[in-house]
Scaffold this motif. Structure first.
Motif, PDB file in Angstrom:
ATOM      1  N   PRO A  70      47.080  43.217  37.287  1.00 47.36           N
ATOM      2  CA  PRO A  70      47.151  41.878  37.138  1.00 47.36           C
ATOM      3  C   PRO A  70      47.728  41.036  38.609  1.00 47.36           C
ATOM      4  O   PRO A  70      48.555  40.572  38.731  1.00 47.36           O
ATOM      5  N   PRO A  86      48.027  35.903  29.893  1.00 53.20           N
ATOM      6  CA  PRO A  86      47.072  36.496  31.055  1.00 53.20           C
ATOM      7  C   PRO A  86      46.433  35.479  32.000  1.00 53.20           C
ATOM      8  O   PRO A  86      46.232  34.400  31.785  1.00 53.20           O
ATOM      9  N   ALA A 151      43.436  38.408  28.763  1.00 53.09           N
ATOM     10  CA  ALA A 151      44.362  39.426  28.129  1.00 53.09           C
ATOM     11  C   ALA A 151      44.244  40.926  28.553  1.00 53.09           C
ATOM     12  O   ALA A 151      44.928  41.414  29.136  1.00 53.09           O
ATOM     13  N   GLY A 216      44.662  40.207  33.805  1.00 52.51           N
ATOM     14  CA  GLY A 216      45.556  40.981  33.160  1.00 52.51           C
ATOM     15  C   GLY A 216      46.860  40.235  32.848  1.00 52.51           C
ATOM     16  O   GLY A 216      47.131  38.991  33.439  1.00 52.51           O
ATOM     17  N   THR A 217      47.909  40.730  32.145  1.00 47.96           N
ATOM     18  CA  THR A 217      49.301  40.110  32.025  1.00 47.96           C
ATOM     19  C   THR A 217      50.355  40.993  32.858  1.00 47.96           C
ATOM     20  O   THR A 217      50.272  42.220  32.748  1.00 47.96           O
TER      21      THR A 217
END
Length: 319
Positions: A70, A86, A151, A216-217
């Protein structure tokens, strides 16, 4: 101190003229003092993320082979805007449509202006919002996206896709279906956009697609759980532009400048502390050199077989 150098060698540069008459004195000295401790080599199924990204992820305490790295969320956290939401980077780009494949042109070649970039994003906003994406303009080729759609979305690094068939790198994850529909909608929307009409009149590539990357997270990694190199890993982008442009002379000049600055700084740090790491990376490999005590026979070997920068760099592109 850990210096990570992407595009230290490139598969775009392979001829003997690449290495001829080259002087990188600080790199040569470092190679004589450090030992190669780690070799990272892509498998036959090329990973979504480049070797230098996986090394940086490892230095941050993340799982380097995770399907999502991320980078957008990490960048925001570095700017004091940490969030558990996210996130991703969104880059406007041009896809060249051929008979058998669709190839992504280097977005830098668009020479897109800030105003053009902002106008395109503004036109796309209703469609993005409909899919729950909050997208804000960060820079000409980097828009910041946030939303639940991102996410668990594995996305290939932008540099993996430049010059390649986009079909090979499009996310195949079930969560990517809305993204695929959005791509099609944007291609139709942008086809007759005034920005593209003006670009077409000037015989410039139009913006007909976008690429999501760094999605992404942000992992919940505590400082105590992270490796000791977390705070001091530095990734240099000095060689990226010339490598992606395929400009060997500019790349050689950038290497010499890098040798006189960041590489020289690492050498001074090594002299002062006895500690230091150097990671040399290509598109498919990374070799990490570390300060470590050498046995007497290793010292003798180093004395008579001083490694050359050219040999070390060529090893990155030789299987």
């Amino acid at each position: 101190m850990h210096l990570i150098i992407p595009y230290a060698a490139s598969h775009a540069f392979t001829g003997p003229e690449v290495w001829a008459g080259w002087q990188l004195p600080h790199l040569q000295t470092l190679l004589s003092l450090l030992q190669r401790q780690q070799v990272l080599q892509d498998s036959e199924a090329t990973p979504l993320h480049l070797p230098h990204e996986r090394l940086q992820a490892q230095a941050l305490g993340w799982a380097p082979d995770a399907p999502t790295l991320p980078w957008a969320a990490w960048h925001q956290a570095q700017q004091g805007q940490a969030s558990a939401a996210p996130q991703a980077w969104m880059t406007p780009c041009h896809w060249q449509v051929g008979m058998d494949q669709v190839v992504m042109a280097n977005p830098a070649h668009l020479r897109l202006s800030d105003e053009e970039s902002q106008q395109l994003l503004q036109a796309m906003q209703p469609f993005l919002q409909e899919d729950g994406l909050q997208v804000t303009w960060h820079s000409t080729l980097r828009w910041h996206a946030q939303g639940a759609l991102l996410a668990d979305l594995p996305t290939a690094s932008l540099d993996r896709v430049i010059g390649q068939n986009v079909k090979d790198w499009m996310p195949q994850h079930p969560t990517a279906r809305p993204l695929q529909r959005l791509q099609s909608e944007m291609q139709m929307l942008l086809y007759n956009h005034p920005v593209n009409d003006a670009r077409d009149a000037r015989r410039q590539h139009t913006v007909n697609a976008f690429w999501l990357h760094g999605a992404g997270t942000l992992p919940a990694v505590t400082p105590s759980a992270a490796p000791p190199m977390t705070e001091t890993a530095t990734v240099s982008d000095a060689l990226r532009s010339s490598a992606l442009h395929g400009d060997v002379q500019a790349w050689r000049q950038a290497w010499q400048q890098l040798d006189a600055t960041a590489v020289a700084d690492l050498f001074q740090h090594l002299k002062a502390t006895g500690q230091g790491q150097l990671s040399l990376c290509s598109e498919h490999a990374a070799h990490t050199y570390t300060a470590a005590p050498a046995a007497w026979h290793q010292k003798i070997t180093r004395l008579f077989n001083k490694p050359s920068p050219a040999a070390a760099l060529q090893a990155l592109i030789t299987l």
